[in-house]
Design a protein around this motif. Sequence first.
Motif, PDB file in Angstrom:
ATOM      1  N   SER A  88       0.725  -1.174  -0.007  1.00 18.39           N
ATOM      2  CA  SER A  88      -0.027   0.062  -0.059  1.00 18.39           C
ATOM      3  C   SER A  88       0.898   1.493   0.016  1.00 18.39           C
ATOM      4  N   TRP A  89       2.276   1.143   0.431  1.00 16.35           N
ATOM      5  CA  TRP A  89       3.034   2.289   0.264  1.00 16.35           C
ATOM      6  C   TRP A  89       3.240   2.907  -0.811  1.00 16.35           C
ATOM      7  N   LEU A  90       2.989   2.093  -1.861  1.00 13.55           N
ATOM      8  CA  LEU A  90       3.244   2.365  -3.355  1.00 13.55           C
ATOM      9  C   LEU A  90       2.491   3.576  -3.584  1.00 13.55           C
ATOM     10  N   ALA A  91       1.237   3.543  -3.119  1.00 14.06           N
ATOM     11  CA  ALA A  91       0.258   4.552  -3.426  1.00 14.06           C
ATOM     12  C   ALA A  91       0.752   6.064  -3.189  1.00 14.06           C
ATOM     13  N   ARG A  92       1.675   5.984  -2.558  1.00 11.42           N
ATOM     14  CA  ARG A  92       2.270   7.327  -1.962  1.00 11.42           C
ATOM     15  C   ARG A  92       2.908   8.224  -3.329  1.00 11.42           C
ATOM     16  N   TYR A  93       3.371   7.289  -4.244  1.00  5.88           N
ATOM     17  CA  TYR A  93       4.137   8.009  -5.432  1.00  5.88           C
ATOM     18  C   TYR A  93       2.873   8.719  -6.227  1.00  5.88           C
ATOM     19  N   PRO A  94       1.879   7.953  -6.613  1.00  8.66           N
ATOM     20  CA  PRO A  94       0.937   8.960  -7.606  1.00  8.66           C
ATOM     21  C   PRO A  94       0.247  10.055  -6.680  1.00  8.66           C
ATOM     22  N   ILE A  95       0.069   9.735  -5.418  1.00 12.83           N
ATOM     23  CA  ILE A  95      -0.546  11.025  -4.638  1.00 12.83           C
ATOM     24  C   ILE A  95       0.350  11.952  -4.483  1.00 12.83           C
ATOM     25  N   SER A  96       1.751  11.671  -4.100  1.00 18.72           N
ATOM     26  CA  SER A  96       3.049  12.856  -4.090  1.00 18.72           C
ATOM     27  C   SER A  96       2.768  13.527  -5.418  1.00 18.72           C
ATOM     28  N   ILE A  97       2.855  12.950  -6.562  1.00 14.43           N
ATOM     29  CA  ILE A  97       2.923  13.498  -7.701  1.00 14.43           C
ATOM     30  C   ILE A  97       1.698  14.286  -8.083  1.00 14.43           C
ATOM     31  N   SER A  98       0.703  14.033  -7.693  1.00 11.90           N
ATOM     32  CA  SER A  98      -0.580  14.669  -7.835  1.00 11.90           C
ATOM     33  C   SER A  98      -0.795  15.984  -7.181  1.00 11.90           C
ATOM     34  N   ILE A  99      -0.552  15.737  -5.870  1.00 12.51           N
ATOM     35  CA  ILE A  99      -0.437  16.894  -4.951  1.00 12.51           C
ATOM     36  C   ILE A  99       0.629  17.918  -5.353  1.00 12.51           C
ATOM     37  N   GLY A 100       1.958  17.627  -5.555  1.00  8.64           N
ATOM     38  CA  GLY A 100       2.979  18.206  -5.928  1.00  8.64           C
ATOM     39  C   GLY A 100       2.837  19.014  -7.375  1.00  8.64           C
ATOM     40  N   TYR A 101       1.817  18.229  -8.225  1.00  6.14           N
ATOM     41  CA  TYR A 101       1.531  19.101  -9.658  1.00  6.14           C
ATOM     42  C   TYR A 101       0.581  20.074  -9.026  1.00  6.14           C
ATOM     43  N   SER A 102      -0.397  19.801  -8.275  1.00  7.21           N
ATOM     44  CA  SER A 102      -1.520  20.746  -8.105  1.00  7.21           C
ATOM     45  C   SER A 102      -0.934  21.971  -7.599  1.00  7.21           C
ATOM     46  N   ILE A 103      -0.011  21.972  -6.366  1.00  9.78           N
ATOM     47  CA  ILE A 103       0.586  23.078  -5.794  1.00  9.78           C
ATOM     48  C   ILE A 103       1.341  23.751  -6.736  1.00  9.78           C
ATOM     49  N   GLY A 104       2.158  23.151  -7.669  1.00  9.40           N
ATOM     50  CA  GLY A 104       2.876  24.121  -8.528  1.00  9.40           C
ATOM     51  C   GLY A 104       1.952  24.815  -9.273  1.00  9.40           C
ATOM     52  N   TYR A 105       1.058  24.076  -9.805  1.00 13.97           N
ATOM     53  CA  TYR A 105      -0.084  24.689 -10.822  1.00 13.97           C
ATOM     54  C   TYR A 105      -0.873  25.723  -9.903  1.00 13.97           C
ATOM     55  N   SER A 106      -1.247  26.011  -8.798  1.00 17.50           N
ATOM     56  CA  SER A 106      -1.835  26.821  -7.963  1.00 17.50           C
ATOM     57  C   SER A 106      -0.601  27.799  -7.774  1.00 17.50           C
ATOM     58  N   LEU A 107       0.552  27.480  -7.316  1.00 10.33           N
ATOM     59  CA  LEU A 107       1.634  28.911  -7.091  1.00 10.33           C
ATOM     60  C   LEU A 107       1.779  29.322  -8.421  1.00 10.33           C
ATOM     61  N   ALA A 108       1.579  28.649  -9.512  1.00 12.65           N
ATOM     62  CA  ALA A 108       1.965  29.688 -10.870  1.00 12.65           C
ATOM     63  C   ALA A 108       0.762  30.470 -11.439  1.00 12.65           C
ATOM     64  N   TYR A 109      -0.162  29.792 -10.965  1.00  9.65           N
ATOM     65  CA  TYR A 109      -1.484  30.505 -11.631  1.00  9.65           C
ATOM     66  C   TYR A 109      -2.300  31.213 -10.777  1.00  9.65           C
ATOM     67  N   SER A 110      -2.544  30.903  -9.331  1.00 12.57           N
ATOM     68  CA  SER A 110      -3.521  31.544  -8.449  1.00 12.57           C
ATOM     69  C   SER A 110      -3.372  32.833  -8.202  1.00 12.57           C
ATOM     70  N   PRO A 111      -2.002  33.485  -8.225  1.00 10.37           N
ATOM     71  CA  PRO A 111      -1.818  34.658  -7.615  1.00 10.37           C
ATOM     72  C   PRO A 111      -2.282  35.733  -8.799  1.00 10.37           C
ATOM     73  N   ARG A 112      -2.070  35.271 -10.025  1.00  9.99           N
ATOM     74  CA  ARG A 112      -2.339  36.093 -11.077  1.00  9.99           C
ATOM     75  C   ARG A 112      -3.551  36.730 -11.187  1.00  9.99           C
ATOM     76  N   PRO A 113      -4.791  36.059 -11.028  1.00 12.21           N
ATOM     77  CA  PRO A 113      -6.037  36.946 -11.053  1.00 12.21           C
ATOM     78  C   PRO A 113      -6.315  37.679  -9.947  1.00 12.21           C
TER      79      PRO A 113
END
Lengths: 201, 278
Positions: A88-113
């Motif tokens: 079950s620890w292997l599930a951490r890889y897709p979770i960490s990738i998707s969370i990292g992707y979301s945070i990166g996305y937010s930091l890049a685009y959220s402050p702009r509007p």
Amino acid sequence: MNMDPLIMLEAVGTIAVLSYVWKENAAYRFFEFTAIGLVAAHSIVQTWNNYLKPTVRDRMIGDGEWYLLIPAAIGLLYYTRVMDKKFSWLARYPISISIGYSIGYSLAYSPRPFLKEFRNNFASFGHVNDYIFLLVWLLVVFYFIFTLMKKTKKTLRVTGAITRCLIMIYMGVLFGTSILGKFSRLLGRYQFLLRDWLRLI
Amino acid sequence: MFWRKLLNIDSKIIYVVVGLALLLPVIKPVGMPVSISEEYTRRFYNYLTDIPKDAVVFFDLSFRETGEAELGSSVLPAFELLQKRGVKIVCGGQWQQAPFFMQSRLEKKAEEIGSVYGVDWVNIGYKPGGTATWRAMMEDFWKGAAGVDCNETKFDELPLMDRVRKLDKETFAAIVIWQAGTPGSGTWMQYAPDIPLLAVYMGGIGGNARYLRSGQVQAMIGGMQQAAEFEIITDCLGDATGLLDAQSLAVLVVIAFIVLGNISWIMVKRQDSLERSS
């Protein structure tokens, strides 16, 4: 009355769901669970048609983009959560990738509007509304920054009381908008029952 | 005591009264006068009529069946207005439902005005994946939208889609969004701030007016009132004009309940303090 089976089913479903206003009952429960089931089923079909089928058929098999198997394999690791605990620890890889992707996305685009809204709202002052806007904004910012100091400073107590009224007016506008939205939804259902089903209007 | 009884009234009675206030004008509309708002409805209308002929506009239908009466009623006049002027339309949505159930209504309207599907307008339907999908469409519209419309027709069979290769300001003259909640106009303000945005909000404009002031939304209308105004200004009378009476009466009933509730609360409080002091 429209005897089309689909219209009849929709009418019965609408009345059953509206009956919740009076009391929770078995008919309401049945249609509630049916709606949840339908949404889940529809999402699966949509994902299959819009993503999996074109990705596998067109991109992987058609265009030879076999590297897509790598993200697919990482995505499948989500299911290790329901497998044996030692995997079950292997599930951490897709979770960490998707969370990292979301945070990166937010930091890049959220402050702009937000920054654009802030900059443009204070870009020009010519109308009396511009000054009211600035004044209310300052009062609300002060209200939250100096929340604790309101106990000791009389001036802040006075401005705090004014600001509380302003915030309540804003909340009232939001609440009113929400209620009007609910009315529109109910009106849509009335229209369906009276026009499309009963043909009374 | 009367006021105490009124304060403790069963909420079901309030539901029934408000429900009837909404129902009666649907059966027999009063026909209340509607004046056109210059700041919102006229501006929205003018923006649409200023879009050059042959430009492409994206219709983002982000609502579900419950929003059909209010939001759906302004989609058709906007569709007719633009199509008659030769503006091409690509429909889609951030919510699953509206792009599908609006298809039959749009087809009917297109048939009335002689618009040809695939040439004058296309409905790509709902594409799951949220903002990642829209971002993909900004890079490559065909790939991001899986290359098919809402009926699974391939984009290469739809001549209009030849012009739609990217979701950007060079392709689209404007995005018009009908939204009943989130996700909605925020997606476009965040990821496509260069494309002019017009918004139709459910219930009313409310706190969204600030986006008009900041220029992030070029024009907006909201609620049944402005949906009715838009139907009148475009001379395309539909559901909103009739339903506005019902909504107005229900609002009056709610205001009456709020006033009565407050009076009851004050009266009961006063009586309680009198009883305590005696």
